[in-house]
Each structure stands twice: as structure tokens, then as C-alpha cells.
Design an enzyme around this catalytic site. Structure first.
Site, PDB file in Angstrom:
ATOM      1  N   PHE A  61       2.248   8.410  -1.085  1.00 28.03           N
ATOM      2  CA  PHE A  61       1.560   7.119  -1.047  1.00 28.03           C
ATOM      3  C   PHE A  61       0.103   7.264  -1.449  1.00 28.03           C
ATOM      4  O   PHE A  61      -0.652   6.356  -1.394  1.00 28.03           O
ATOM      5  CB  PHE A  61       1.667   6.488   0.347  1.00 28.03           C
ATOM      6  CG  PHE A  61       3.092   6.395   0.831  1.00 28.03           C
ATOM      7  CD1 PHE A  61       4.091   5.984  -0.043  1.00 28.03           C
ATOM      8  CD2 PHE A  61       3.455   6.742   2.108  1.00 28.03           C
ATOM      9  CE1 PHE A  61       5.406   5.909   0.364  1.00 28.03           C
ATOM     10  CE2 PHE A  61       4.768   6.663   2.541  1.00 28.03           C
ATOM     11  CZ  PHE A  61       5.738   6.254   1.666  1.00 28.03           C
ATOM     12  N   TRP A 120       0.840  -1.200   0.000  1.00 26.24           N
ATOM     13  CA  TRP A 120       0.000   0.000   0.000  1.00 26.24           C
ATOM     14  C   TRP A 120       0.882   1.260   0.000  1.00 26.24           C
ATOM     15  O   TRP A 120       0.542   2.262  -0.618  1.00 26.24           O
ATOM     16  CB  TRP A 120      -0.906  -0.003   1.243  1.00 26.24           C
ATOM     17  CG  TRP A 120      -1.733   1.247   1.368  1.00 26.24           C
ATOM     18  CD1 TRP A 120      -2.946   1.491   0.792  1.00 26.24           C
ATOM     19  CD2 TRP A 120      -1.412   2.438   2.112  1.00 26.24           C
ATOM     20  NE1 TRP A 120      -3.393   2.741   1.121  1.00 26.24           N
ATOM     21  CE2 TRP A 120      -2.477   3.346   1.928  1.00 26.24           C
ATOM     22  CE3 TRP A 120      -0.343   2.813   2.903  1.00 26.24           C
ATOM     23  CZ2 TRP A 120      -2.495   4.609   2.519  1.00 26.24           C
ATOM     24  CZ3 TRP A 120      -0.350   4.074   3.486  1.00 26.24           C
ATOM     25  CH2 TRP A 120      -1.416   4.953   3.300  1.00 26.24           C
ATOM     26  N   HIS A 121       2.017   1.168   0.688  1.00 23.68           N
ATOM     27  CA  HIS A 121       2.887   2.348   0.770  1.00 23.68           C
ATOM     28  C   HIS A 121       3.542   2.666  -0.563  1.00 23.68           C
ATOM     29  O   HIS A 121       3.877   3.814  -0.834  1.00 23.68           O
ATOM     30  CB  HIS A 121       3.965   2.151   1.844  1.00 23.68           C
ATOM     31  CG  HIS A 121       3.431   2.284   3.225  1.00 23.68           C
ATOM     32  ND1 HIS A 121       2.859   1.240   3.901  1.00 23.68           N
ATOM     33  CD2 HIS A 121       3.376   3.352   4.070  1.00 23.68           C
ATOM     34  CE1 HIS A 121       2.473   1.660   5.098  1.00 23.68           C
ATOM     35  NE2 HIS A 121       2.767   2.929   5.226  1.00 23.68           N
ATOM     36  N   GLY A 122       3.764   1.666  -1.372  1.00 23.33           N
ATOM     37  CA  GLY A 122       4.407   1.939  -2.655  1.00 23.33           C
ATOM     38  C   GLY A 122       4.617   0.658  -3.429  1.00 23.33           C
ATOM     39  O   GLY A 122       4.752  -0.426  -2.837  1.00 23.33           O
TER      40      GLY A 122
END
Lengths: 247, 470
Positions: free
Chosen positions: B470, B323-325
Site C-alpha cells: 500500500f 488509500w489501501h489500493g
């Protein structure tokens, strides 16, 4: 003026806001007085995002501001290309290596097209790049953003906003505002290479690139560290390197 | 327009003054327009995406509530969630998966040239997508009624203080606040909101941005840095990301309070945690509760025995990392956290101290947890997997190089400020306000020092909030 203050959760405490403001103001005044006392010993404000820009600007000005050959690149260019040798070889009549440590291609392009080339007329421009200049990395975005946001860049390119004018006023009236660049990172201007010259002294003696280079030894330590392995053992060695980029 | 800019401060003051002159209905319309304007300043090209996503979320919510047939309800939910995840897949993960597929085919001998995808990630998409998914799922679970007011739903998705980087809100947290007339904050409320804004700015501008300069320098070319510099750089990044994100959240909460909204906190002194379990109860709390409610629990949570629980934790944290990247570094970051949570669950020794004031005997555990969190931060921050491995390798083998000593004073300042603030807040939260009294003199000194520190650290190049990407 007395009121209660909540600071997260159900906490309530009686706070006298007039007293709070008075104490806060006293601290601000104290800081201002303290920085004013140091005013004459602090270096001049450059407005550039890194000190190397300021050193280059002064050296370029000392060379007459318009070399016949201009080298653009990052620290690799500083190591790889010596304008003095190119001049000796007869490639140009004068040369300057305007290297910017860690600069990505987009920073180099922006700086060259908007800062350097509009005010110089070099016959030859050497763009020295390596694959690293083309990396897309957050720190490289930061380099570009820092250049764009610097007051010196906006001044040179004529992109000053009303906020810059407000900032000018604040800097004129307050020593804390004026010297915040230095106060933010005091280790960059006082270190192991000896006491620094006062701004007046450095300007007075800025008759040749060599003398300009000697004026800010410890700031160049920061540049040297950021430039990487070449100068890490001896910060003062960068002086010689910077000198070697001029001719 | 970032929260740490003069433009935002002026804009916020104007919005607050205008909003409180309007009736409740007009306030909502005004705030929706302002939120869209705020988003347009970032990137007007994706306004349509935000708008279309909101319209689909609104209509599908009503359709979901109206449907009585279970298969139809499930169909609406799946299509809605698939649409949201599809948006994320296209904009955030397409290039990552295409490259991964190409690499995989290369391993088995099929030489392919992957099409180059240059899709810009629309800002805030990860946040509002998760909020819209939770809205659809909550209606499906009959936990909430659908929002019948299109303006209110639009504002739930786009409310500007939380739009760009959270907190990730549950529908029942924000929609009722939008639908009901709000109380204008009294003097106490305004002071509390300004306190949050000031503390948020200090965390962001004074702590995080000052550390960011050194972090960028150290992580730019780790091969030239000594083990000491890389250790300092990693610790600086731990301080930077905490100050940055916690600062953002406090500014968002302060701005929302001035408009009569209450947003949930995102952090509760996470670096005082004595285990990863405690860390995830205090770090990015709104994301971790989203992952728990909409991923971990539907996967079975801890109901299928220890092995199944460990697998579920791993899946959740890997997806949390992703989800962060879209990158291997984030996946490994999530994997480290997942593995540590699973190990703690397996050993049954997870000490959750999130509701305790730390005492001396907990210090070794706290330091161990913090150290392991920092190892994971190396993957989070490094510019590539190779760079992360090189950093850890150079630290482990005590390699020499540039020492980046100029970062040390700022690391000390950040440690003292953040640690003191966390200890004071933890103690006040748990032992009550009288444990550490807020006196006028103390507040005055803090406000004065904060103001001078903000002046000194302002004027540099603006550092974007880490979590905006993000």
C-alpha cells in the site's frame, strides 16, 4: 543477573534473566530431543516449495531423467495431456508431464528455463497454458517467490548464498532445523491414506514411478486439495493421476 | 530486505552499534544514509522521488512559516498538498481511473480503448506522502514550527523503521526526537526493545506467514472451495493481516527503540472490539487518527448534524479504502466500514469498549463485530470483485467443494495465541501489571517456545508484509 522489564506502559516487574535463558534453553533442548526421537519416522527433506516438485523429481529420475517429450503446465495440463497416449501415437519415444498445480506463467517459465531445460534434452516441449496462467494476482506472485526462495531451486541453479551454507550447518546439527518443513505442516504427511513408508524404504523401492507415487499418499492429498475440484473427493485418486502422467 | 530476514537482523545490529558511537548530529546523518540505503535495497529507482519529495516538503515548510499573507500561505499549502496527492494519483491511481473512465464511456456507448498504464507503485509512497501532508497542514495551522534542519526533515520522512509501512507519524511525534540528543537505551530499554522484536517476529513469521500459505491456497480459486474452506480462509486472513501488520509495527517499534526513538503503537487488541467505532480506535490507529485530523475534521466532522456526520464518515472511509489500493474491492471494503460506522452513529448504540476488559455479556457483540469485519476482509483480500462476491455467495449458500482441512490447525493455533496475547495485554494495560504478573518462569517458557516456533516456521519462502503493497 537480575533486572526489571517493561512490557508496554508503566509496568515493571523483576525478572531474573539467567533463569529465563535457562528455561528457554531447556525448552529448546526438549524440542530437539523430541524431534530426534521421531527422526527415523519423518520423511526426507526436499527443499522444494511444494511436494509435487519432489514427487516429479523422483519420477523423472526414475524415468532416466531425460524424456523425449516434456509437458509443462499447471493442473490443467495434468488433466488435459497424457504423455502415454502421445507416446502410443508415436509423437515421442518417452514422455513426462511435469505439471505444477496453480503455477502462473512466470513460475512455469522460470522453472522450465532454469530447472528443467538445462538438464534435459527433450525433442518436443508441450507448454500447456490457459488464460488463468497469465493472471496477475498476489497468490501467483507468492508461487513465484516460493519457487525462487526454495533451497532446492537455489541448489539446482547454483545460486546458493552464505545463508544457505549456514542453514546447511544448522540442519546437519539440529533435527528441529532439519525437519522444520514437515513440522510446519504435519497434517501434510500423516493422514487418512495409511501409514507412510520410511524415507529409506521409499528410496529403496523407487525403482519405478508407480512405487514412488505410492510412497507419499497423504502429502498428495494436500496437492490434490490445492489442485482443485478434480480430486477433492478422493485424495488417493491423485496417485493414479500422477501415475498416468508417466510412461 | 524485509524485517523478518536474517539480513535485516544483522544490518540492524550493525546500525545500532555504529549509531551509538557517533555524536548526535552524525547519528542523524548516518541514520538518514542508512534509511536511503534501506529504501534503495527495495527499489533504488524511486530514491530520487523520495529525495525530491523531501526537499520540496522542507522548502515549502519554511516558505509556509515565513509567509504572512493569508492568501499566500493558503496558496503554498494547496500547491504542496496538490503535489503530494498528484504523486499518489499518478503512481497509485492513474491506471484505476483511466480504466474506470473507459468503462464509463463504454456504458454510454462510446467505445474507447484506454491507454495501458504500467506504472510501478513506489514502495512507501502512501505513508510518507501522508506524513508530509500532515507536516504542511500542521505548519499552516500554526501547530508546529518548520524544521530548519534539512537532515532532520529528511530523516522524519525516511526513517527506516517506519518508512515502508508506518506507523504514520505526526511531525511533532518524530521531529523533536530527531532534533534533540537521544538517550542510549539502558538494559531495561534494550530488553523491552528485544521483547517487541521477538513478539513482532512471532506474530509475523509464526502466525501470519503460516496462515498466509493456506489463505493463498483458498483464495486462489474460490470456485473449487467449500463454504467451510472459504469461511476458514476468511478467518485465517483476519488472523494473517492482524499478525502481519501488528508484527511489522512491533518490529518497527523495537528497532526504533534500540536507536533511542519511541514510535506510537498501531494496534490495541482490535478484535476485542464490540463495535466498528471501537474497532477503528484500535486498528491501524495512526491511519485512523490521520484520517480524523486531516480529513474528517476539515470536512466538518460531527458538527453538522447526524446526516452530515454520516456523509462525512462515509467519505472518510471510502477514501481510507482507496488509500489501501486502487481497486473496487478496497473501495467496497471502505464502504462497508463507513456504512457500519454511520449506522452506529445513527442508532446511537455504538459501544466503545476499547478501554474495557471484555466481559462475558459483551461476547455476542464482539463476535458480531468480528464477523462483519471478516465480511469486509473478504473484499480486502479477494483477487477481484467477482471473486469476493463468489466467496460470500458460496458461504451463504453452503456450497460444497474442497474443505482445506489443513488450514484448521493453524487457525486454532493463531486464535489461541492472538486471543490470549490480546486479553493479557488489555488486562495489564487497564488493571495494571500486577493483574497478570510477569515472572521469570513465564518469560522463560514464552521465550523458549517462541524460539522453537520461529525455527520451525523459518526457512519457507519469505512472505512480504501485506501492508508493504500500500
Amino acid at each position: 543477573m537480575t533486572t526489571t522489564m517493561t512490557t508496554g506502559g508503566p509496568t515493571r516487574t523483576r525478572v531474573r534473566w539467567r533463569r529465563v535463558l535457562l528455561i528457554a534453553l531447556a525448552i529448546a533442548v526438549l524440542a530437539e530431543v523430541g524431534v530426534r526421537a521421531l527422526d527415523s519416522r519423518l520423511p526426507p527433506v526436499t527443499g522444494w516449495p511444494g511436494y509435487e516438485y519432489a514427487v516429479h523429481e523422483e519420477q523423472l529420475a526414475a524415468l532416466g531423467g531425460d524424456p523425449d517429450l516434456l509437458v509443462i503446465g499447471d493442473s490443467s495440463a495434468a488433466v488435459a495431456i497424457r504423455p502415454d497416449e502421445l507416446v502410443e501415437d508415436g509423437v515421442a519415444s518417452s514422455g513426462y508431464n511435469y505439471w505444477l498445480g496453480g503455477a502462473p506463467m512466470r513460475s512455469l517459465e522460470l522453472h522450465a528455463s532454469e530447472v528443467l531445460l538445462p538438464r534435459t534434452t527433450p525433442r518436443t516441449v508441450v507448454v500447456a497454458v490457459t488464460m488463468r496462467n497469465f493472471n496477475e494476482a498476489p497468490s501467483q506472485e507468492g508461487h513465484l517467490a516460493a519457487l525462487r526462495a526454495s533451497s532446492a531451486f537455489r541448489r539446482v541453479t547454483g545460486r546458493r548464498s552464505w545463508l544457505d551454507h549456514v542453514d546447511d550447518r544448522l540442519q546437519a546439527g539440529s533435527a528441529v532445523f532439519r525437519h522444520r518443513e514437515i513440522l510446519r505442516d504435519p497434517l501434510d504427511w500423516s493422514g487418512p491414506c495409511g501409514p507412510r513408508a520410511s524415507p529409506t524404504d521409499s528410496r529403496a523401492t523407487a525403482t519405478s514411478p508407480t512405487e514412488v507415487a505410492i510412497a507419499w499418499p497423504t502429502k498428495r492429498q494436500g496437492i490434490a486439495e490445492r489442485s482443485g475440484r478434480r480430486w477433492r473427493t478422493s485424495p488417493c485418486r491423485l496417485e493414479r493421476s500422477v501415475r498416468s502422467t508417466t510412461c | 530486505m524485509t524485517f523478518n530476514s536474517v539480513q535485516f537482523a544483522i544490518g540492524l545490529a550493525a546500525v545500532v552499534l555504529i549509531a551509538w558511537r557517533l555524536t548526535h548530529r552524525r547519528q542523524n546523518v548516518f541514520l538518514l544514509v542508512v534509511s536511503y540505503g534501506f529504501y534503495a535495497v527495495w527499489d533504488w529507482r524511486f530514491l530520487a522521488l523520495l529525495f525530491i519529495s523531501s526537499v520540496i516538503g522542507y522548502t515549502s515548510g519554511i516558505a509556509l512559516a515565513a509567509a504572512t499573507d493569508e492568501r499566500r500561505r493558503r496558496g503554498i499549502l494547496i500547491s504542496r498538498v496538490a503535489l503530494n496527492l498528484g504523486m499518489l494519483a499518478v503512481f497509485k491511481y492513474a491506471a484505476f481511473f483511466v480504466d474506470g473512465l473507459s468503462d464509463l464511456l463504454g456504458v454510454v456507448g462510446l467505445d474507447t480503448t484506454a491507454p495501458t498504464l504500467s506504472i510501478i507503485l513506489p514502495i512507501a509512497i502512501s505513508y510518507y506522502t501522508f506524513e508530509e501532508i500532515s507536516y504542511a497542514v500542521d505548519i499552516y495551522r500554526r501547530k508546529i514550527e518548520p524544521c530548519r534542519d534539512v537532515v532532520a526533515y529528511g530523516l522524519f520522512v525516511a526513517f527506516f523503521p517506519k518508512l515502508v509501512a508506518g506507523p504514520i507519524l505526526r511531525p511533532k511525534e518524530l521531529i523533536p526526537q530527531i532534533e534533540r540528543p537521544r538517550q542510549r537505551p539502558d538494559r531495561e530499554g534494550v530488553v523491552a526493545a528485544l521483547g517487541l522484536l521477538l513478539w513482532g517476529l512471532v506474530q509475523k513469521v509464526v502466525i501470519a506467514d503460516s496462515l498466509a500459505v493456506h489463505v493463498n491456497d483458498i483464495f486462489r480459486d474460490p470456485s473449487t472451495m467449500s463454504w467451510f474452506a472459504l469461511t476458514v480462509g476468511t478467518l485465517c486472513f483476519a488472523g494473517q493481516i492482524y499478525g502481519d501488520f501488528s508484527g511489522y509495527t512491533d518490529i518497527a517499534r523495537g528497532a526504533a527503540r534500540l536507536l533511542g526513538f519511541e514510535l506510537p503503537p498501531n494496534f490495541r487488541q482490535p478484535y476485542l472490539s464490540s463495535s466498528f467505532t471501537a474497532f477503528w480506535r484500535t486498528w491501524h490507529m495512526t491511519l485512523s487518527r490521520w484520517l480524523r485530523d486531516y480529513l474528517y475534521v476539515p470536512l466538518g466532522g460531527n458538527r453538522g448534524g447526524v446526516r452530515r456526520t454520516m456523509v462525512n464518515l462515509m467519505i472518510v472511509m471510502l477514501l481510507g479504502g482507496l488509500w489501501h489500493g486502487a481497486g473496487w474491492t478496497f473501495l467496497i471494503w471502505g464502504g462497508i466500514h463507513g456504512a457500519m460506522l454511520a449506522l452506529e452513529r445513527l442508532s446511537g448504540r455504538a459501544v466503545d469498549n476499547s478501554d474495557e476488559v471484555p466481559v462475558a455479556r459483551q461476547v455476542p457483540r464482539i463476535l458480531l463485530t468480528f464477523g462483519l469485519v471478516c465480511v469486509a476482509w473478504v473484499f480486502f483480500r479477494a483477487e477481484s470483485l467477482d471473486a469476493a462476491l463468489e466467496i460470500l455467495g458460496r458461504i451463504a449458500t453452503l456450497q460444497g467443494g474442497s474443505n482445506a482441512l489443513s488450514a484448521v490447525p493453524w487457525l486454532l493455533v493463531a486464535t489461541v495465541v492472538l486471543l490470549t496475547a490480546d486479553l493479557v495485554r488489555r488486562r495489564r494495560e487497564l488493571e495494571g501489571p500486577r493483574s497478570i504478573a510477569v515472572t521469570s518462569d513465564r518469560v522463560g517458557v514464552l521465550v523458549g517456545v517462541a524460539a522453537v516456533a520461529l525455527v520451525v516456521t523459518s526457512g519457507g519462502s519469505p512472505v512480504p508484509f501485506v501492508y508493504f503493497q500500500f
